[in-house]
Enzyme design. Structure first.
Site, short mmCIF file in Angstrom:
data_model
loop_
_atom_site.label_atom_id
_atom_site.label_comp_id
_atom_site.label_asym_id
_atom_site.label_seq_id
_atom_site.Cartn_x
_atom_site.Cartn_y
_atom_site.Cartn_z
N LYS A 61 39.81 32.77 13.58
CA LYS A 61 39.74 34.21 13.84
C LYS A 61 40.53 34.91 12.74
CE LYS A 61 40.74 37.68 17.43
NZ LYS A 61 41.21 37.93 18.81
N SER A 106 38.35 40.46 22.13
CA SER A 106 38.29 40.76 20.71
C SER A 106 37.83 39.56 19.87
CB SER A 106 39.67 41.20 20.21
OG SER A 106 40.60 40.13 20.31
N SER A 121 41.00 38.23 25.54
CA SER A 121 40.21 38.19 24.30
C SER A 121 39.69 36.81 23.90
CB SER A 121 41.02 38.76 23.14
OG SER A 121 41.11 40.14 23.25
#
Lengths: 484, 102
Positions: free
Chosen positions: A75, A150, A174
């Site tokens: 990420k 997210s 998330s």
């Protein structure tokens, strides 16, 4: 063969596939799909293949590390020396970190190769990936729909077959929420289990790094790598490391599972309810028993979260001032204007909204009524979970109140967007470990089952998830790429 | 206790934006004000939360009653520092200059 890390690790050891062949397989997936998916922000084919060739050479020389040469996606919240780190924001466009996050280093030391950096909501502030400055990642099950957030890029990448694992972070859901809407497995470890060093800070008392994988067994293998105290992160827990795969095969017979009343109220989508009810029946068939539990303070989790999290974010994001690194505006007459204009232009609307809310909640005269009150509420939520875990081993419920939704559908209504995390935020408030595993479909979109255990009981959590996957096929489903 | 009569208007948004060091353009203020109002309305629910006296999570330790009022600094920070802090002109707060041995 390329269905799980466990399988690939065996295939590499038995020389049924080389690291370069494996890497080329994933690069082909990325090249053929990511123009539309937008799940990745950075790739470097040359670097990735060079790492794969090096891994093959090491294997030829007798290196037996089980994950050597298996590619991973990080990420874009984790800083990496070898690729830019933007955190989905304009203010960090092209930013190159001088060091690796601890998680990145640990995967690197295990021999895993860097495949790319995943798209995400800007500074992890979002539940749909739509706040990314670089455009939203798309759900591999249908490109008009969001992949959640997210960590939407990480979840979409694993679901689309770009990689078998991607790192992710979870401040209010998330990891679990995008895992749910993309039909993959995501684990948010206990607060303190995994180092946050080099994971760009958003809300420091809630943030936790973890992984998204295809299976619970893979999640256990990856958590084995990244767990442990880190002297760079004072919030990591001083406790012995565990082998999270050790108990995976132990049956759930005799486990007592709690069903929070608050997760099953009348406004829960009936389609989601049906999927969860079927999962409950599966566990009953395996010998687990169920009791209803009450988490009365959970109703405060969203309002509490939207005070604590912006307050911490406003402090953490003060460092982005156009001076030390990142975007700098070109039209300032003095230092103050430079700060203010750089932050105006560099941050997106949602980030600015949360910084302003947090600044307001911490400002003179309002701190007691908002921030301190929220801390009291947070303690009530923790106490509720403590009471529940005195009674049950595991808590079970839906991960999200709905399956995926269309891009743009909720972007004008932040409150409705915030409610996407209604079932996940409490876990962050209490610092507990939580997982989302695929449990069925609703309107052709995956539905996630959320499992929660007491602090540092990841072994039980992973075992409960693995046993479900041993007796179901949902985690094996692959996207049909509708609309592509 | 949360003041339910708290008025979030454009002036408050501008004040908070200055505290947060973010320029807000006039055409953005209404949208931000409205969303702040909505979020604050949502957070009103925690007003009913009972305070916790006897707990390991001692929020009393977080008391910040002694802090001064927030102040927005207008204009150039260097001018402000020169005007308000004598020590600034005497070299305090300055970053040391590296002098090469060469």
């Amino acid at each position: 063969m390329i269905t799980s890390i466990a399988n690939v690790s065996r295939a590499l050891a038995e020389k049924k596939i080389s690291c370069v062949e494996l890497t080329e397989h994933f690069l082909t997936q990325i090249k053929s799909k990511d123009d539309k998916m937008n799940a990745l922000l950075h790739t470097d084919e040359e670097l990735t293949l060079a790492q794969a060739r090096e891994a093959d050479a090491l294997r030829s020389n007798g290196d037996q590390r089980p994950f050597l040469g298996i590619p991973i996606i990080h990420k874009d919240i984790f800083v990496t020396k070898d690729m830019p780190t933007t955190c989905g924001s304009k203010i960090l466009k092209d930013y190159m970190s001088p060091y690796n996050a601890t998680i990145v280093d640990k995967f690197h030391q295990s021999g895993m190769t860097l495949l790319g950096k995943a798209n995400m909501d800007e500074f992890a502030m979002g539940s749909s990936n739509e706040t990314s400055h670089y455009g939203p990642a798309r759900n591999p099950w249908h490109h008009d729909y969001v992949p959640g957030g997210s960590s939407g890029g990480s979840a979409a990448a694993v679901a689309a077959g770009y990689s078998l694992v991607a790192t992710a972070s979870d401040t209010g859901g998330s990891i679990r929420q995008p895992a749910s809407v993309c039909g993959v497995t995501g684990i948010k470890p206990s607060y303190g289990r995994v180092s946050r060093y080099g994971m760009i800070a958003f809300s420091s008392s809630l943030d936790q790094g973890g992984v998204i994988t295809k299976t619970a067994e893979d999640a256990a293998l990856m958590l084995n790598i990244i767990q442990g105290q880190d002297y760079h992160d004072a919030s990591t827990a001083k406790m012995p490391t565990e082998d999270f795969t050790r108990d995976l095969s132990v049956s759930v017979k005799g486990l007592k599972i709690g069903l929070p009343k608050q997760f099953f109220q009348s406004d829960l989508d009936p389609g989601i309810r049906t999927v969860i009810d079927e999962a409950i029946e599966l566990y009953k068939g395996l010998g687990a028993s169920f009791v209803s539990i009450d988490l009365p303070s959970l109703k405060y989790s969203i309002p509490t979260y939207y005070i604590i999290q912006p307050a911490e974010a406003s402090s953490n994001l003060a460092r982005y001032d156009g001076i030390r690194y990142g975007y700098r505006c070109g039209d300032a007459n003095n230092l103050q204007e430079l700060f203010m204009n750089s932050r105006h232009d560099g941050f997106g609307l949602e980030v600015k909204r949360r910084i302003l809310m947090g600044t307001f909640a911490l400002s003179s005269g309002h701190q007691d009524e908002f921030y301190k009150k929220a801390l009291h509420a947070r303690t009530h939520i923790c106490n509720d979970f403590n009471k529940a875990f005195a009674e049950v081993d595991v808590i079970l419920g839906p991960t999200c109140p709905r399956s995926s939704f269309k891009i743009g559908q909720l972007s004008d209504d932040p409150i409705l967007m915030y409610l996407s995390d209604i079932f996940t935020i409490g876990v962050n408030m209490a610092g507990l470990p939580g997982m989302s595993i695929p449990a069925g479909f609703h309107h052709e979109f995956p539905v996630g089952l959320q499992l929660i255990t007491n602090k540092f009981k990841e072994s039980l959590l992973l075992r409960t998830a693995h046993q479900f996957q041993l007796h179901s096929q949902w985690h094996l489903a692959t996207p049909k790429f509708l609309g592509y | 206790m949360i003041d339910s009569s708290l008025k979030v208007d454009n002036q408050l948004v501008r004040h908070v934006a200055k505290l947060a060091k973010i320029s807000i353009h006039e055409d953005e203020i209404d949208q931000i004000r409205d969303s702040m109002i909505n979020i604050l309305e949502m957070t009103q629910q925690i007003e009913e939360v009972k305070s916790i006296k006897d707990t390991t999570f001692n929020t009393e330790a977080l008391s910040v009653d002694d802090l001064p009022e927030d102040e927005v600094v207008h204009g150039n920070l260097i001018d402000y520092m020169n005007d308000h802090f004598k020590q600034f002109s005497q070299g305090y707060f300055r970053v040391p200059t590296f002098v090469s041995d060469d």
